[in-house]
Design an enzyme around this catalytic site. Structure first.
Site, PDB file in Angstrom:
ATOM      1  N   ASP A  63       0.827  -1.209   0.000  1.00  0.00           N
ATOM      2  CA  ASP A  63       0.000   0.000   0.000  1.00  0.00           C
ATOM      3  C   ASP A  63       0.859   1.255   0.000  1.00  0.00           C
ATOM      4  O   ASP A  63       0.591   2.205  -0.728  1.00  0.00           O
ATOM      5  CB  ASP A  63      -0.895   0.040   1.258  1.00  0.00           C
ATOM      6  CG  ASP A  63      -2.029  -0.962   1.177  1.00  0.00           C
ATOM      7  OD1 ASP A  63      -2.110  -1.671   0.154  1.00  0.00           O
ATOM      8  OD2 ASP A  63      -2.816  -1.044   2.131  1.00  0.00           O
ATOM      9  N   TYR A  66       2.619   2.021  -3.225  1.00  0.00           N
ATOM     10  CA  TYR A  66       1.619   2.552  -4.161  1.00  0.00           C
ATOM     11  C   TYR A  66       1.278   4.001  -3.811  1.00  0.00           C
ATOM     12  O   TYR A  66       1.282   4.886  -4.680  1.00  0.00           O
ATOM     13  CB  TYR A  66       0.360   1.691  -4.115  1.00  0.00           C
ATOM     14  CG  TYR A  66      -0.751   2.160  -5.034  1.00  0.00           C
ATOM     15  CD1 TYR A  66      -0.753   1.816  -6.384  1.00  0.00           C
ATOM     16  CD2 TYR A  66      -1.802   2.942  -4.554  1.00  0.00           C
ATOM     17  CE1 TYR A  66      -1.769   2.243  -7.228  1.00  0.00           C
ATOM     18  CE2 TYR A  66      -2.813   3.373  -5.390  1.00  0.00           C
ATOM     19  CZ  TYR A  66      -2.799   3.016  -6.727  1.00  0.00           C
ATOM     20  OH  TYR A  66      -3.805   3.455  -7.559  1.00  0.00           O
ATOM     21  N   SER A 106     -13.979   6.414  -1.860  1.00  0.00           N
ATOM     22  CA  SER A 106     -12.762   6.009  -1.168  1.00  0.00           C
ATOM     23  C   SER A 106     -12.593   6.891   0.065  1.00  0.00           C
ATOM     24  O   SER A 106     -13.434   7.756   0.345  1.00  0.00           O
ATOM     25  CB  SER A 106     -11.544   6.173  -2.085  1.00  0.00           C
ATOM     26  OG  SER A 106     -11.617   5.285  -3.168  1.00  0.00           O
ATOM     27  N   THR A 107     -11.503   6.697   0.788  1.00  0.00           N
ATOM     28  CA  THR A 107     -11.225   7.500   1.987  1.00  0.00           C
ATOM     29  C   THR A 107      -9.891   8.204   1.817  1.00  0.00           C
ATOM     30  O   THR A 107      -8.918   7.593   1.381  1.00  0.00           O
ATOM     31  CB  THR A 107     -11.164   6.600   3.238  1.00  0.00           C
ATOM     32  OG1 THR A 107     -12.322   5.764   3.267  1.00  0.00           O
ATOM     33  CG2 THR A 107     -11.131   7.444   4.502  1.00  0.00           C
ATOM     34  N   LYS A 144      -9.913   0.344  10.343  1.00  0.00           N
ATOM     35  CA  LYS A 144     -10.007   0.372   8.872  1.00  0.00           C
ATOM     36  C   LYS A 144      -9.727  -1.042   8.380  1.00  0.00           C
ATOM     37  O   LYS A 144      -8.577  -1.466   8.268  1.00  0.00           O
ATOM     38  CB  LYS A 144      -9.012   1.354   8.261  1.00  0.00           C
ATOM     39  CG  LYS A 144      -9.122   1.487   6.751  1.00  0.00           C
ATOM     40  CD  LYS A 144      -8.113   2.479   6.211  1.00  0.00           C
ATOM     41  CE  LYS A 144      -8.268   2.642   4.706  1.00  0.00           C
ATOM     42  NZ  LYS A 144      -8.045   1.387   3.967  1.00  0.00           N
ATOM     43  N   ARG A 160     -18.192  -2.702  -4.651  1.00  0.00           N
ATOM     44  CA  ARG A 160     -18.103  -1.241  -4.717  1.00  0.00           C
ATOM     45  C   ARG A 160     -17.901  -0.759  -6.147  1.00  0.00           C
ATOM     46  O   ARG A 160     -18.305   0.345  -6.508  1.00  0.00           O
ATOM     47  CB  ARG A 160     -16.935  -0.741  -3.851  1.00  0.00           C
ATOM     48  CG  ARG A 160     -16.911   0.779  -3.728  1.00  0.00           C
ATOM     49  CD  ARG A 160     -15.768   1.269  -2.885  1.00  0.00           C
ATOM     50  NE  ARG A 160     -14.480   1.078  -3.555  1.00  0.00           N
ATOM     51  CZ  ARG A 160     -13.312   1.438  -3.032  1.00  0.00           C
ATOM     52  NH1 ARG A 160     -13.280   1.956  -1.822  1.00  0.00           N
ATOM     53  NH2 ARG A 160     -12.198   1.244  -3.681  1.00  0.00           N
ATOM     54  N   GLU A 191     -17.193  -4.649   4.681  1.00  0.00           N
ATOM     55  CA  GLU A 191     -16.148  -5.370   3.953  1.00  0.00           C
ATOM     56  C   GLU A 191     -16.251  -6.869   4.219  1.00  0.00           C
ATOM     57  O   GLU A 191     -16.617  -7.295   5.324  1.00  0.00           O
ATOM     58  CB  GLU A 191     -14.760  -4.869   4.353  1.00  0.00           C
ATOM     59  CG  GLU A 191     -14.581  -3.378   4.179  1.00  0.00           C
ATOM     60  CD  GLU A 191     -13.208  -2.989   3.638  1.00  0.00           C
ATOM     61  OE1 GLU A 191     -12.408  -3.888   3.339  1.00  0.00           O
ATOM     62  OE2 GLU A 191     -12.974  -1.783   3.513  1.00  0.00           O
ATOM     63  N   CYS A 394      28.132  -2.192 -17.182  1.00  0.00           N
ATOM     64  CA  CYS A 394      29.138  -2.000 -18.236  1.00  0.00           C
ATOM     65  C   CYS A 394      30.553  -2.413 -17.833  1.00  0.00           C
ATOM     66  O   CYS A 394      31.451  -2.428 -18.680  1.00  0.00           O
ATOM     67  CB  CYS A 394      29.149  -0.544 -18.701  1.00  0.00           C
ATOM     68  SG  CYS A 394      29.785   0.610 -17.459  1.00  0.00           S
TER      69      CYS A 394
END
Length: 649
Positions: A63, A66, A106-107, A144, A160, A191, A394
């Site tokens: 997460d 991202y 979303s949050t 969460k 969703r 969820e 190289c």
């Protein structure tokens, strides 16, 4: 490489990669910091791929990688990009989409308490607007859940989707899924989650992570026996947000006991949790604050995962970045951390490897905390590290540059060639069109150095896939770059010789003409203030490396302006040896032109006011900061006209 399941998920999400081949995607997974090297099309495709695989239970990055690296790069480039303001869609399964009973947004996320305080200030402003006492408002904090978002209206269960349209997955209740805490149907958003201890005990060897399991419950026509057993054991449930355990109270209490409250709420359920949700409960405040297309403004998520694990290092692999820095990547014994299976971690730089003893057999502590994940938090058992002496790309001998090992062979090192060509045009600053996308396309068609670019005509550009008009524009820009004046120090700096940035090139060419640089000795360079023996040695080697390309480009007839000036003519000038800062809009000419003129009189031109500044020259629309700094330090402030009178003396 992508698994067959991941490939299938991308197909379901209608994502057909056009810009990121799998080998480049793999490189970004291993070195996420390289996201800054992508062009906009590649970056957007990367975000779409990562999101689709995460939502489908097959994440390829954490997460925080991202959020803080990939998504942050888009925010930095295009703060108002539509991607940042849309709900990140859950993956689609078989069947048509239907409109959701309510919009599921979303949050917004925060990773530091300071961000939470700023959010609370916005709540306070909303309260002031309608005459409510902020101190009397009640805030709610809930876990969460890190599950699969859905909405239950009592009759159907919906994914969703994109926040407005989802899919009917009522089949999961028909398979025996129940509402958590013996709750009733119809409690709205929630969820699909699985009990953490149950997953670790019964499912971890079968599914890579809990999201993978959650997705399987939804999309499989026939459930895997292990998934069916988890449902029968009520380990997998639909958890409505309305039934979550919560802390409630005023902001003052929440702020004073923030860490304690967050910790209690975070661990209040035995399901995967990746943060807490904070919201103000007052309905009128919620209405006033409203929402963006992406999230409700009256709500925010706080994520501060600090889970750690001790793991053995198998080997450390050196990788050459586009800028020539050698990045050490530690290969690890696979370890599960916060739901993700990790097998690599970046050690940042080789000074860290050397000082902390990171090598095969070392035991390190990994953490998924804050902005870079996974992070090496500590070395529990150090070993004698292996420090590379030559570039893995190289074979050139490496040099130390502060904390970093660097490959100085910028012209021929395969890892650096495109960056070197981009650098030339960027530093030259008298052309347009030769950015990363153009250079990448040229490289893919066998163009490996700047001189070869200058040999191309419009027909050749077209043959490489550029449009007719763009091809002619590129040719015109190449001509322009040779005709328009360019300072000799800028021309030299464009070759990217290590330790020879714009400043050092200007210093050197103030003493020696450009045409003589290849005849200079180390002693000649050390004689110039600011150059040490070690730097001179590296610079001489760098000059030798660029000489063939330099001579071919120089022969093309660039309009190069000389920096070298006769110090005997400038030493008596009022500006000689003085440090000057220009600020504001000038009438005499552009600030760049005035800086060049001041240097010709022997002045040093700086960009900021310091104790070493002699004159601050002000034009129109001057920033107050520089004026205040100059007054505070007793620096002479002169108008543009006063400056012009001075230089005429």
């Amino acid at each position: 490489m992508l698994t067959s399941t991941q490939t299938e998920l991308l197909q379901q999400a209608d994502i057909q990669p056009k810009f990121l081949p799998e080998n480049k995607l793999q490189y970004l997974i291993q070195q996420p910091e390289a996201v800054s090297e992508l062009n906009d099309d590649e970056l957007l495709e990367l975000l779409a791929i990562c999101n689709a695989l995460y939502r489908g239970g097959e994440p390829i990055v954490s997460d925080a990688v991202y959020d803080f690296l990939f998504l942050a790069e888009l925010k930095k480039r295009h703060p108002d990009h539509p991607y940042l303001h849309q709900v990140e869609a859950e993956p689609a399964f078989a069947g048509k989409t239907v409109k959701l009973p309510v919009t599921m947004l979303s949050t917004d996320k925060a990773y530091h308490f300071e961000e939470i305080k700023r959010w609370a200030k916005r709540v306070e402003k909303a309260a002031e607007k309608i005459g409510k006492d902020f101190d009397q408002l009640i805030f709610r904090v809930t876990p969460k859940l890190d599950g699969y978002a859905a909405y239950d209206d009592g009759k159907k269960l919906y994914t969703r989707g994109d926040g407005r349209y989802g899919q009917d997955i009522s089949r999961v209740f028909e398979r025996g899924l129940v509402v958590a805490n013996n709750g009733q149907r119809g409690l709205g958003a929630g969820e699909i989650v699985v009990n953490k201890h149950y997953f670790n005990q019964h499912l971890a060897k079968i599914y890579d992570n809990s999201r993978n399991f959650q997705a399987s419950i939804i999309k499989e026509k026939k459930l895997d026996p292990h998934a069916l057993k988890a449902i029968e054991d009520k380990a997998a449930v639909f958890y409505p947000f309305a039934l979550l355990p919560a802390w409630e109270g005023p902001w003052k209490t929440l702020a004073e006991h923030f860490d304690e409250i967050v910790n209690d709420v975070w661990h209040s359920v035995d399901y995967d949790v990746d943060g807490v949700i904070l919201e103000v409960t007052d309905a009128e405040i919620k209405r006033i604050m409203g929402a963006t297309r992406h999230h409700h403004r009256w709500q925010i998520a706080y994520k501060a995962n600090t889970e750690t694990a001790e793991v053995k290092v198998l080997k450390v692999i050196p990788q050459t970045s586009r800028s020539g820095r050698i990045t050490p990547v530690a290969e690890l014994e696979p370890v599960r951390l916060s739901g993700a299976l990790l097998s690599r971690a970046t050690a940042h730089h080789y000074k860290m490897v050397k000082e902390k003893g990171i090598g095969p057999g070392a035991i390190i502590r990994l953490t998924r905390s804050g902005e870079v994940i996974p992070k090496i938090e500590a070395v529990i058992k150090p070993v004698t590290p292996e420090i590379p002496s030559h570039c893995p790309s190289c074979g050139t001998e490496l040099v130390w540059d502060n904390d970093y090992l660097v490959c100085t062979n910028n012209l021929e090192c395969p890892a650096q060639i495109t960056h070197t060509m981009e650098h030339f045009f960027k530093v030259l600053k008298n052309n347009d069109g030769f950015g990363p996308a153009t250079i990448k396309k040229l490289y893919e068609h066998g163009i490996k150095n700047v001189y070869d670019i200058y040999q191309l005509n419009a027909e050749q550009f077209e043959a490489m896939g550029f449009g007719p008009k763009q091809s002619q524009n590129l040719v015109d820009e190449l001509v322009r770059s040779r005709i328009e004046p360019v300072e000799d120090w800028r021309f030299l700096a464009a070759f990217g010789v290590f330790r020879m940035g714009l400043g050092n090139c200007e210093k050197l060419l103030a003493h020696y003409p450009l045409e003589s640089i290849f005849e200079l000795t180390e002693a000649d360079i050390v004689a110039v203030e600011g150059f040490a023996e070690k730097t001179a040695h590296i610079v001489i080697k760098g000059f030798k490396r660029i000489r063939p390309l330099f001579e071919k480009l120089y022969a093309l007839g660039f309009n190069i302006e000389s920096t070298t000036h006769d110090t005997r003519q400038t030493q008596n000038h009022p500006l000689s040896g003085k440090t000057v800062v220009f600020t504001g809009t000038m009438q005499h000419g552009s600030r760049d032109a005035m800086k060049k003129e001041a240097k010709s009189f022997g002045a040093k031109v700086a960009s900021s006011v310091t104790g070493k500044t002699d004159y601050l020259v002000i034009g129109e629309k001057v920033g107050q900061t520089k004026l205040d700094a100059a007054r505070e330090k007793g620096i002479t402030i002169m108008t543009e006209q006063e400056y012009l009178d001075l230089i005429k003396q």
